[in-house]
Write an enzyme that holds these catalytic residues in place. Structure first.
Site, mmCIF file in Angstrom:
data_model
loop_
_atom_site.group_PDB
_atom_site.id
_atom_site.type_symbol
_atom_site.label_atom_id
_atom_site.label_comp_id
_atom_site.label_asym_id
_atom_site.label_seq_id
_atom_site.Cartn_x
_atom_site.Cartn_y
_atom_site.Cartn_z
ATOM 1 N N GLU A 38 33.778 12.683 46.799
ATOM 2 C CA GLU A 38 34.292 13.536 45.611
ATOM 3 C C GLU A 38 35.733 12.914 45.367
ATOM 4 O O GLU A 38 36.405 12.499 46.141
ATOM 5 C CB GLU A 38 34.311 14.836 45.940
ATOM 6 N N ASP A 39 36.196 12.948 43.946
ATOM 7 C CA ASP A 39 37.497 12.622 43.706
ATOM 8 C C ASP A 39 38.536 13.470 44.059
ATOM 9 O O ASP A 39 39.642 13.294 44.800
ATOM 10 C CB ASP A 39 37.695 12.453 42.201
ATOM 11 N N ASP A 65 39.990 21.143 44.328
ATOM 12 C CA ASP A 65 41.045 21.722 43.755
ATOM 13 C C ASP A 65 40.608 23.333 44.304
ATOM 14 O O ASP A 65 41.145 23.672 45.406
ATOM 15 C CB ASP A 65 40.784 21.569 42.264
ATOM 16 N N PHE A 77 48.508 18.555 37.808
ATOM 17 C CA PHE A 77 47.308 17.943 37.208
ATOM 18 C C PHE A 77 47.276 16.342 37.281
ATOM 19 O O PHE A 77 48.323 15.741 36.805
ATOM 20 C CB PHE A 77 46.853 18.394 35.743
ATOM 21 N N ARG A 85 40.907 7.620 33.348
ATOM 22 C CA ARG A 85 40.305 7.047 34.722
ATOM 23 C C ARG A 85 40.367 5.678 34.799
ATOM 24 O O ARG A 85 40.342 5.325 36.345
ATOM 25 C CB ARG A 85 38.677 7.288 34.184
HETATM 26 P P1 IMP Z 1 37.223 22.692 42.000
HETATM 27 O O1 IMP Z 1 35.922 23.115 41.751
HETATM 28 O O2 IMP Z 1 38.178 23.621 41.277
HETATM 29 O O3 IMP Z 1 37.322 22.201 43.573
HETATM 30 O O4 IMP Z 1 37.255 21.493 40.932
HETATM 31 C C1 IMP Z 1 36.983 20.043 41.278
HETATM 32 C C2 IMP Z 1 36.904 19.372 40.052
HETATM 33 O O5 IMP Z 1 37.864 19.512 39.145
HETATM 34 C C3 IMP Z 1 37.198 17.997 40.492
HETATM 35 O O6 IMP Z 1 35.936 17.024 40.910
HETATM 36 C C4 IMP Z 1 37.900 17.612 39.100
HETATM 37 O O7 IMP Z 1 36.623 17.023 38.280
HETATM 38 C C5 IMP Z 1 38.424 18.422 38.298
HETATM 39 N N1 IMP Z 1 39.879 18.510 38.752
HETATM 40 C C6 IMP Z 1 40.496 19.313 39.578
HETATM 41 N N2 IMP Z 1 41.820 19.163 39.502
HETATM 42 C C7 IMP Z 1 41.954 17.931 38.662
HETATM 43 C C8 IMP Z 1 43.092 17.145 38.416
HETATM 44 O O8 IMP Z 1 44.268 17.324 38.908
HETATM 45 N N3 IMP Z 1 42.744 15.962 37.668
HETATM 46 C C9 IMP Z 1 41.678 15.719 37.164
HETATM 47 N N4 IMP Z 1 40.486 16.504 37.659
HETATM 48 C C10 IMP Z 1 40.593 17.502 38.360
#
Ligand code: IMP
Length: 192
Positions: A99-100, A103, A152, A165
């Site tokens: 996963e990237d 958050d 972000f 990207r």
């Molecule tokens: P989570 O479910 O809140 O943990 O969100 C995860 C997803 O939100 C990641 O796979 C990203 O696609 C997106 N995301 C969260 N933070 C960022 C950021 O700082 N930049 C770009 N995408 C983000």
């Protein structure tokens, strides 16, 4: 093109050095298991995954999933929509989810719960970036690139409105640019 960008948070050379370390650790941990199935979460993990798999020395195969969060009202429940599922069964396989960024943790938590029900032999997680300050649900990450502050970020696979990207470094988006987006929660409706 770069007018929305503030500064580099993690440079390309830092990323490349860390990817080598992660690849080494993963290769050691899976040295005695069968073929490793890496599962990339589209689209954010693609660049990271492409570099990471080339730093792994054990036999590896790939698969991908694409997910999107449900809208604002249900995003707090962490229920995500599967836009593209795996091409293959993972029963009995050693699976490494790639996963990237983590958050709130809701997406990863949902993915892990979903994949666990499919009875893989093992299921671990490799994440490039972690924003622990924003966590809503605890998720255990086995291999982590970098812990970052609550900002972000874009680049190295991560996007803002599908842009950036392709940047080699991870950049912080100018706060004013993202503030509007976070307030409207539009991110929760987009695919990852
Ligand atoms: P989570 O479910 O809140 O943990 O969100 C995860 C997803 O939100 C990641 O796979 C990203 O696609 C997106 N995301 C969260 N933070 C960022 C950021 O700082 N930049 C770009 N995408 C983000």
């Amino acid at each position: 093109m770069h007018s929305d960008l503030d500064r580099i948070l993690v440079s390309s050379w830092e990323i490349q050095a860390r990817v080598i370390e992660l690849g080494r650790a993963i290769s050691e941990d899976y040295a005695n298991t069968g073929q490793l199935l890496t599962v990339g979460i589209l689209k954010g993990s693609t660049i990271f995954m492409a570099d990471l798999v080339r730093a792994i020395t054990v036999p590896v195969s790939f698969d991908f999933m694409a997910v999107a969060s449900y809208g604002q009202s249900s995003s707090s429940s962490g229920v995500v929509r599967i836009l593209k599922d795996l091409d293959q069964t993972i029963e009995g396989r050693d699976v490494l989810l790639i996963e990237d960024i983590v958050d709130t943790g809701l997406t990863l938590n949902y993915l892990l719960e979903t994949l666990r029900t499919r009875n893989p032999a093992s299921l671990r997680v490799c994440v490039l970036l972690d924003k622990p300050d924003r966590r809503k649900v605890e998720v255990s990450v086995d291999y982590l690139g970098f812990e970052i502050p609550d900002e972000f970020v874009v680049g190295y696979g991560l996007d803002y409105n599908e842009l950036y990207r392709n940047l080699a470094d991870v950049w912080v988006l100018k706060p004013g640019v993202y503030g509007k987006k976070r307030n409207s929660e539009s991110r929760s409706q987009n695919s990852e």
